[in-house]
Design an enzyme around this catalytic site. Structure first.
Site, PDB file in Angstrom:
ATOM      1  N   THR A   1       1.173  -1.298   0.106  1.00  0.00           N
ATOM      2  CA  THR A   1      -0.034   0.093  -0.099  1.00  0.00           C
ATOM      3  C   THR A   1       0.988   1.364   0.102  1.00  0.00           C
ATOM      4  O   THR A   1       0.289   2.144  -0.133  1.00  0.00           O
ATOM      5  CB  THR A   1      -0.818  -0.057   1.089  1.00  0.00           C
ATOM      6  OG1 THR A   1       0.101  -0.315   2.198  1.00  0.00           O
ATOM      7  CG2 THR A   1      -1.790  -0.860   1.084  1.00  0.00           C
TER       8      THR A   1
ATOM      9  N   VAL B   1       6.207   2.370  -3.013  1.00  0.00           N
ATOM     10  CA  VAL B   1       6.872   1.936  -4.304  1.00  0.00           C
ATOM     11  C   VAL B   1       6.300   0.398  -4.179  1.00  0.00           C
ATOM     12  O   VAL B   1       6.133  -0.071  -4.722  1.00  0.00           O
ATOM     13  CB  VAL B   1       8.595   2.242  -3.171  1.00  0.00           C
ATOM     14  CG1 VAL B   1       9.233   0.145  -3.811  1.00  0.00           C
ATOM     15  CG2 VAL B   1       9.323   3.121  -3.186  1.00  0.00           C
TER      16      VAL B   1
ATOM     17  N   ARG C   1      -2.829  -1.731  10.383  1.00  0.00           N
ATOM     18  CA  ARG C   1      -3.364  -0.786  10.284  1.00  0.00           C
ATOM     19  C   ARG C   1      -4.375  -0.995   8.469  1.00  0.00           C
ATOM     20  O   ARG C   1      -5.064  -0.145   8.106  1.00  0.00           O
ATOM     21  CB  ARG C   1      -1.944  -0.102  10.013  1.00  0.00           C
ATOM     22  CG  ARG C   1      -2.730   1.628   9.380  1.00  0.00           C
ATOM     23  CD  ARG C   1      -1.520   2.413   9.167  1.00  0.00           C
ATOM     24  NE  ARG C   1      -0.525   2.414   8.687  1.00  0.00           N
ATOM     25  CZ  ARG C   1       0.526   3.506   8.826  1.00  0.00           C
ATOM     26  NH1 ARG C   1       0.156   4.550   9.512  1.00  0.00           N
ATOM     27  NH2 ARG C   1       1.222   3.120   7.630  1.00  0.00           N
TER      28      ARG C   1
ATOM     29  N   CYS D   1      18.063   4.612  -3.395  1.00  0.00           N
ATOM     30  CA  CYS D   1      17.974   5.115  -4.537  1.00  0.00           C
ATOM     31  C   CYS D   1      18.706   6.026  -6.011  1.00  0.00           C
ATOM     32  O   CYS D   1      19.500   6.046  -6.721  1.00  0.00           O
ATOM     33  CB  CYS D   1      16.590   6.236  -4.847  1.00  0.00           C
ATOM     34  SG  CYS D   1      16.535   6.798  -3.467  1.00  0.00           S
TER      35      CYS D   1
ATOM     36  N   ARG E   1      17.914  18.087  -1.037  1.00  0.00           N
ATOM     37  CA  ARG E   1      16.136  17.670  -1.217  1.00  0.00           C
ATOM     38  C   ARG E   1      15.861  19.196  -2.074  1.00  0.00           C
ATOM     39  O   ARG E   1      15.906  20.193  -1.438  1.00  0.00           O
ATOM     40  CB  ARG E   1      15.591  17.306   0.085  1.00  0.00           C
ATOM     41  CG  ARG E   1      14.155  17.235  -0.348  1.00  0.00           C
ATOM     42  CD  ARG E   1      13.684  15.891  -0.355  1.00  0.00           C
ATOM     43  NE  ARG E   1      14.228  14.977   0.612  1.00  0.00           N
ATOM     44  CZ  ARG E   1      14.290  13.367   0.223  1.00  0.00           C
ATOM     45  NH1 ARG E   1      13.954  12.746  -1.082  1.00  0.00           N
ATOM     46  NH2 ARG E   1      14.789  12.919   1.767  1.00  0.00           N
TER      47      ARG E   1
ATOM     48  N   HIS F   1      14.793  11.873  -9.249  1.00  0.00           N
ATOM     49  CA  HIS F   1      15.601  12.384  -8.031  1.00  0.00           C
ATOM     50  C   HIS F   1      16.953  12.617 -10.143  1.00  0.00           C
ATOM     51  O   HIS F   1      16.867  11.490 -10.474  1.00  0.00           O
ATOM     52  CB  HIS F   1      16.738  11.196  -7.942  1.00  0.00           C
ATOM     53  CG  HIS F   1      16.428  10.948  -6.277  1.00  0.00           C
ATOM     54  ND1 HIS F   1      15.037  11.458  -5.631  1.00  0.00           N
ATOM     55  CD2 HIS F   1      16.279  10.046  -5.402  1.00  0.00           C
ATOM     56  CE1 HIS F   1      14.770  11.034  -4.755  1.00  0.00           C
ATOM     57  NE2 HIS F   1      15.532  10.081  -4.577  1.00  0.00           N
TER      58      HIS F   1
ATOM     59  N   ASN G   1      12.714   7.579  -8.778  1.00  0.00           N
ATOM     60  CA  ASN G   1      13.346   7.252  -8.000  1.00  0.00           C
ATOM     61  C   ASN G   1      12.743   6.341  -6.934  1.00  0.00           C
ATOM     62  O   ASN G   1      13.015   5.073  -6.573  1.00  0.00           O
ATOM     63  CB  ASN G   1      13.548   7.877  -6.738  1.00  0.00           C
ATOM     64  CG  ASN G   1      12.294   9.473  -6.909  1.00  0.00           C
ATOM     65  OD1 ASN G   1      11.944   9.997  -7.411  1.00  0.00           O
ATOM     66  ND2 ASN G   1      11.889   9.038  -5.254  1.00  0.00           N
TER      67      ASN G   1
END
Length: 341
Positions: free
Chosen positions: A11, A14, A39, A128, A234, A241, A314
């Site tokens: 879920t 990725v 969850r 990554c 970032r 990326h 990425n």
């Protein structure tokens, strides 16, 4: 063909792409099971025309499973991977937990596919930012050798998971509206900003994300003499990326020869026409599996240097696609064993 494959973390950002890849690439398996925490257990997820109910990730969940592909936090992988191996499964793991374990192969199929032969139940997929860089480095290293790499990364917010992109949107909206924004996922507001820190302080002022690029590069290429100087940043981009890379080679290499090497390399697409403003950009690489290379030029400050720009999705080659490609290597070896049995 595997009888049963389990996906842990289906879920997540990725995990969803892993599902798409397994379906699109027609991965050879008879049954797919999805595992997650309490969850997410009970959630229904589409896999092609099939609807699969997510099961609880617990010690008994791996009975009858041949192969596990996992994208989870490190602490989750540290616990469940042993359950899976004890049950007889092989784990392809996306987390950072196992990458530098000497007994665990760290694999990029275009670079070191034979490393999967040495697994003891767990195979790790690299970080990554490391993955795309090493896909680019490997053919040059094979051709003339690499002494040193200086790399600056421009990493998308999705590298921090779904929460990263949510924060990119909320931070950008706040900035456009002139409103204050309290960051939760990142150290500072990311909207219209750059943050020169990914991870925590690790070694001599370098962050954990930066040191991953050092250690993982050396392990994958099997050469701990390669020096790597990384800076990880970032940026306010959702997916993709980018990396500015300078490599010092052991022998002189022209830009034309480097371009030729990359044009022939597996998993690489060269986009390099400065006169026509053609070079890789995140928005164009989103949704693709290759590593894109452009702005190829000789280092004017050194006799043995090549500078270039490198972009990759990425979430795909940097994570999901690489894991599925490792699984495909294992599937081929499994099929070969079945044929000779």
């Amino acid at each position: 063909m595997f009888d049963c494959v389990a996906l842990v973390g289906a879920t997540g950002a990725v995990g969803r792409i892993v599902l798409d890849q397994l379906h699109a690439r027609k991965f050879p398996m008879r049954k797919l099971r999805l595992l997650a925490s309490a969850r997410s257990a009970g959630t229904k997820v589409h896999f092609g025309d099939e609807e699969i109910t997510v099961e609880l990730l617990e010690p008994t969940a791996f009975e009858g499973v041949d192969l596990v592909i996992a994208s989870t936090p490190d602490e989750v992988s540290a616990e469940f991977a042993k359950w899976a191996v004890d049950a007889g499964a092989v784990v392809v793991d996306e987390s950072a937990y196992w990458r530098m374990d000497p007994s665990v192969p760290l694999v990029i199929p275009e670079v070191n596919p034979d490393a999967v032969n040495n697994h003891q139940g767990i195979i790790a997929s690299p970080n990554c930012s490391t993955t795309q860089m090493v896909v680019a480095l490997a053919p040059i290293h094979r051709a003339v050798g690499i002494r040193r790499v200086v790399v600056s990364t421009y990493q998308a917010t999705s590298g921090a998971g779904l929460a990263g992109n949510v924060e990119l949107e909320s931070s950008t909206k706040a900035a456009l509206g002139g409103e204050p924004h309290k960051p939760e996922t990142f150290q500072h507001p990311i909207g219209f900003n750059l943050i020169p820190q990914i991870g925590s302080e690790k070694h001599k002022g370098y962050t954990s994300e930066e040191m991953k690029m050092v250690y993982e590069t050396q392990k994958i290429l099997g050469d701990d003499t390669i020096a790597v100087c990384p800076t990880a940043v970032r940026v306010p981009v959702a997916i993709g990326h980018s990396e500015s890379i300078l490599i010092e080679t052991k022998e002189p290499l022209t830009a034309a020869k480097a371009r030729e090497i990359w044009e022939q390399a597996d998993g690489v697409t060269v986009v390099d026409d400065l006169d026509n403003q053609s070079y890789p950009m995140p928005r164009d690489c989103d949704g693709h599996d290759d590593v894109f290379i452009g702005r190829i030029r000789e280092d004017i400050s050194s006799d043995c240097g090549i500078a270039f720009w490198c972009v990759s999705d990425n979430l795909r080659k940097g994570a999901a696609t690489n894991a599925v490609q490792i699984a495909e290597l294992l599937a081929r070896k499994h099929a070969e064993k079945q044929q000779t049995a």
